[in-house]
Design a protein around this motif. Structure first.
Motif, PDB file in Angstrom:
ATOM      1  N   ASN A  49       1.000  -1.235  -0.127  1.00 32.70           N
ATOM      2  CA  ASN A  49      -0.051   0.152  -0.004  1.00 32.70           C
ATOM      3  C   ASN A  49       0.941   1.185   0.098  1.00 32.70           C
ATOM      4  O   ASN A  49       1.932   1.268   0.404  1.00 32.70           O
ATOM      5  CB  ASN A  49      -0.805   0.108   1.232  1.00 32.70           C
ATOM      6  CG  ASN A  49      -1.955  -1.161   1.246  1.00 32.70           C
ATOM      7  OD1 ASN A  49      -2.657  -1.400   0.401  1.00 32.70           O
ATOM      8  ND2 ASN A  49      -1.813  -2.080   2.416  1.00 32.70           N
ATOM      9  N   THR A  68       2.533   8.109   3.525  1.00 27.54           N
ATOM     10  CA  THR A  68       2.246   8.118   2.127  1.00 27.54           C
ATOM     11  C   THR A  68       3.480   7.692   1.237  1.00 27.54           C
ATOM     12  O   THR A  68       4.708   8.207   1.920  1.00 27.54           O
ATOM     13  CB  THR A  68       1.753   9.323   1.324  1.00 27.54           C
ATOM     14  OG1 THR A  68       2.725  10.222   1.643  1.00 27.54           O
ATOM     15  CG2 THR A  68       0.323   9.739   1.961  1.00 27.54           C
ATOM     16  N   ASN A  88      -8.116   9.073   5.438  1.00 28.34           N
ATOM     17  CA  ASN A  88      -8.191   7.527   5.440  1.00 28.34           C
ATOM     18  C   ASN A  88      -8.043   6.901   6.641  1.00 28.34           C
ATOM     19  O   ASN A  88      -7.355   7.066   7.606  1.00 28.34           O
ATOM     20  CB  ASN A  88      -7.021   7.123   4.594  1.00 28.34           C
ATOM     21  CG  ASN A  88      -7.065   7.387   3.238  1.00 28.34           C
ATOM     22  OD1 ASN A  88      -7.254   8.429   2.709  1.00 28.34           O
ATOM     23  ND2 ASN A  88      -7.227   6.283   2.325  1.00 28.34           N
ATOM     24  N   GLU A  90      -8.217   3.334   6.333  1.00 31.04           N
ATOM     25  CA  GLU A  90      -7.628   2.067   6.100  1.00 31.04           C
ATOM     26  C   GLU A  90      -6.411   2.220   4.912  1.00 31.04           C
ATOM     27  O   GLU A  90      -6.471   3.225   4.359  1.00 31.04           O
ATOM     28  CB  GLU A  90      -8.646   1.104   5.340  1.00 31.04           C
ATOM     29  CG  GLU A  90      -9.945   0.712   6.104  1.00 31.04           C
ATOM     30  CD  GLU A  90      -9.693   0.207   7.513  1.00 31.04           C
ATOM     31  OE1 GLU A  90      -8.824  -0.821   7.213  1.00 31.04           O
ATOM     32  OE2 GLU A  90     -10.372   0.096   8.288  1.00 31.04           O
ATOM     33  N   SER A  91      -5.467   1.209   5.132  1.00 35.40           N
ATOM     34  CA  SER A  91      -4.350   1.193   4.279  1.00 35.40           C
ATOM     35  C   SER A  91      -4.750   1.139   2.829  1.00 35.40           C
ATOM     36  O   SER A  91      -5.797   0.205   2.634  1.00 35.40           O
ATOM     37  CB  SER A  91      -3.509   0.369   4.606  1.00 35.40           C
ATOM     38  OG  SER A  91      -2.804   0.519   5.883  1.00 35.40           O
ATOM     39  N   THR A  92      -4.326   1.825   1.897  1.00 36.36           N
ATOM     40  CA  THR A  92      -4.754   1.515   0.512  1.00 36.36           C
ATOM     41  C   THR A  92      -3.772   1.756  -0.581  1.00 36.36           C
ATOM     42  O   THR A  92      -2.616   2.309  -0.232  1.00 36.36           O
ATOM     43  CB  THR A  92      -6.045   2.229   0.250  1.00 36.36           C
ATOM     44  OG1 THR A  92      -6.049   2.375  -1.149  1.00 36.36           O
ATOM     45  CG2 THR A  92      -6.087   3.571   0.926  1.00 36.36           C
ATOM     46  N   LYS A  93      -3.921   1.167  -1.881  1.00 34.22           N
ATOM     47  CA  LYS A  93      -2.992   1.681  -2.833  1.00 34.22           C
ATOM     48  C   LYS A  93      -3.706   2.597  -3.711  1.00 34.22           C
ATOM     49  O   LYS A  93      -4.742   2.185  -4.489  1.00 34.22           O
ATOM     50  CB  LYS A  93      -2.664   0.342  -3.583  1.00 34.22           C
ATOM     51  CG  LYS A  93      -1.652   0.323  -4.468  1.00 34.22           C
ATOM     52  CD  LYS A  93      -1.204  -0.995  -5.127  1.00 34.22           C
ATOM     53  CE  LYS A  93      -0.114  -0.970  -6.029  1.00 34.22           C
ATOM     54  NZ  LYS A  93       1.371  -1.043  -5.475  1.00 34.22           N
ATOM     55  N   SER A  94      -3.235   3.951  -3.908  1.00 37.50           N
ATOM     56  CA  SER A  94      -3.988   4.693  -4.667  1.00 37.50           C
ATOM     57  C   SER A  94      -2.873   5.939  -4.800  1.00 37.50           C
ATOM     58  O   SER A  94      -2.050   6.182  -3.863  1.00 37.50           O
ATOM     59  CB  SER A  94      -5.279   5.238  -4.049  1.00 37.50           C
ATOM     60  OG  SER A  94      -5.559   6.311  -4.581  1.00 37.50           O
TER      61      SER A  94
END
Ligand code: FES
Ligand SMILES: [Fe+2]
Length: 352
Positions: A49, A68, A88, A90-94
């Motif tokens: 992420n 980030t 945010n 939650e962890s995310t890939k964006s």
């Protein structure tokens, strides 16, 4: 002026009990420590992420923080500059941070990119519409954040000197493992207890089976303490390379404590990071996360049943909280051989 905790341990008295009981002292200390360096994550948490909220930062620093990963890893405020929503959870890939409330977006550097229905707003956007960026340092894959612009802490040198040989960068975050223990005691009592191996034979019968009590070592450094547990015959220990300062010793565990409440416990299986969160004057949360070097060694040696050791410590610390509240107790004395770490902690705490 005579110091509250005498520099010479042989002359010193321990921390007065008001430090564990007084709301005002608690608040003052909590405010001060919120501005110090705190562990945020291992960079392995950003391998899948590139947006990772730091769950404990609000409790510890009074600041929701998000990591980030762009070209570099940044610690950003996780608070939307429009009306203060948490961005945010939650962890995310964006590649964008998007506020769920009214759709404002930011890039991974925290720059505001887009805001719906703001066409006629004058002088918009300006610098204050970007997310705040905090200081970040990285040591062997471990990331630390500070709300203040401040220089690299001196304890990094000590860690490097001692553990520089270990490939901590390659440790893998155990996603399934996140433990939170809530205890009814002041955070400093929990730290006091951590900083001495004196109690091991009395409190931790199983741990005492694997550690050689008479060989237990304590070293003091700036803003920290290192304790080294030496393994008994046939017990698990590190395979130390020649470049290690401890080459030739049979080490079961390195216990690093860094002021105020960070514990980096290295075992042959990897690293357990314990974070002490002062919740209120008589309530504390302890957060455990772990990073694995060799999964086949989990459950062995001094880093084996950590849950049991934790419960044994908590029971003691909660009883001490009751004890120090009594009118018959205020201060004690230190063992010069066994309680140097506690003495060091008390001197730091009374001088911040
Ligand atoms: S609070 Fe984030 S867009 Fe409104
Ligand atoms: Fe203990």
């Amino acid at each position: 002026m005579e110091e509250l905790i005498h520099e010479k341990i042989e002359l010193a008295k321990t921390l007065p009990s008001k430090y564990y009981l007084d709301e005002e002292i608690f608040r003052d200390i909590k405010n001060k420590i919120s501005l110090m360096w705190h562990f945020s994550a291992h960079e392995n948490q950003l391998s899948q992420n590139n947006i990772v909220p730091i769950k404990h930062s609000t409790k510890l620093m009074n600041e929701p923080i998000i990591l980030t990963r762009d070209e570099v890893i940044k610690s950003l405020s996780n608070v939307c500059t429009h009306r203060g929503m948490i961005i945010n959870t939650e962890s995310t890939k964006s590649n964008v941070l998007k506020c769920k409330y009214h759709g404002r977006t930011y890039d991974l550097k925290g720059c505001m990119k887009n805001m719906p229905k703001f066409d006629n707003v004058v002088d918009f956007p300006d610098e204050s519409d970007n997310l705040k960026c905090f200081s970040t340092i990285r040591w062997k894959g471990l990331l630390f954040t500070s709300l203040r612009k401040t220089s690299t802490p001196r304890w990094i040198e000590f860690l490097e000197d001692r553990m520089g040989w270990l490939n901590i960068e390659s440790f893998v975050h155990d996603i399934e493992y996140y433990k939170s223990y809530k205890i009814n005691a002041n955070w400093a009592l929990y730290v006091d207890n951590y900083l001495e191996g004196f109690h091991i034979p009395y409190v931790h019968s199983d741990l005492n089976e694997v550690l050689s009590y008479d060989d237990y070592e304590t070293e003091i450094f700036e803003d920290g303490v290192l304790q080294i547990g030496i393994a008994k015959e046939n017990e698990d220990s590190f395979d130390l390379p020649e470049i290690s300062k401890d080459y030739g010793k049979k080490i079961a565990a390195y216990y690093f404590w860094i002021f105020p409440g960070l514990m980096l416990n290295f075992y042959p299986w990897g690293l357990s990071v314990n974070i002490v969160v002062p919740t209120s004057v008589d309530k504390t949360e302890i957060i455990y996360q772990r990073y694995i070097a060799d999964p086949s060694l989990i459950g062995e040696g001094a880093g084996g049943d950590l849950d049991k050791v934790e419960r044994e410590d908590q029971e003691i610390v909660e009883a001490v909280q009751i004890g120090i509240s009594s009118s018959s107790y205020d201060r004690g004395r230190y063992s010069p051989t066994m309680e140097r770490g506690v003495h060091h902690f008390h001197r730091i705490l009374t001088n911040i």
